[in-house]
Design a protein around this motif. Structure first.
Motif: not given
Length: 134
Positions: A72-97
């Motif tokens: 159905g109808p939806y509205e969103s914002f998203w931002c794509q960025f370059e940064w090596d400070g975020i990575r996958q920590a598990s299958g459900r979590e991100a780790q931010v350095e």
């Protein structure tokens, strides 16, 4: 290195993103932070496969599965960025350095209405800054 914003997108969609039998699948080359403002449906992030209803906030490291099955109808914002400070920590979590330390967060979480106002203000500022020539 500090985050460098590549793209900020705000969209209102009238139709279904993934109303077919399976959500549309993406693997973004850069990390994404997103906000579903209105709408809902099935969403997949990493190992998560859940039914969501706006408002939500998402934080997705690069190359992690992003399956859009919104209906159905939806509205969103998203931002794509370059940064090596975020990575996958598990299958459900991100780790931010950060210089001060690190933390882990789920890829997706619900927002309260009071939080949504602040999140939208930040996305609008990011959108304005991303259009500046300097």
């Amino acid at each position: 290195m500090l985050p460098f914003v590549q793209t900020v997108f705000h969209g209102q969609h009238a139709g279904d993103a993934g109303a077919s039998q399976s959500p549309r699948q993406f693997r973004h080359p850069l990390p994404i932070v997103g906000c579903l403002i209105r709408g809902g449906g099935r969403y997949q992030m990493g190992e998560e496969d859940v039914l969501i209803r706006a408002p939500t906030l998402s934080l997705l490291p690069a190359q992690v599965r992003d399956g859009n099955g919104l209906v159905g109808p939806y509205e969103s914002f998203w931002c794509q960025f370059e940064w090596d400070g975020i990575r996958q920590a598990s299958g459900r979590e991100a780790q931010v350095e950060l210089p001060e330390g690190h933390f882990r967060r789920k890829f997706l979480r619900s927002l309260a209405a009071s939080e949504l106002r602040g999140v939208l203000a930040l996305f609008r500022r990011l959108q304005l800054w991303s259009r500046r020539p300097d």
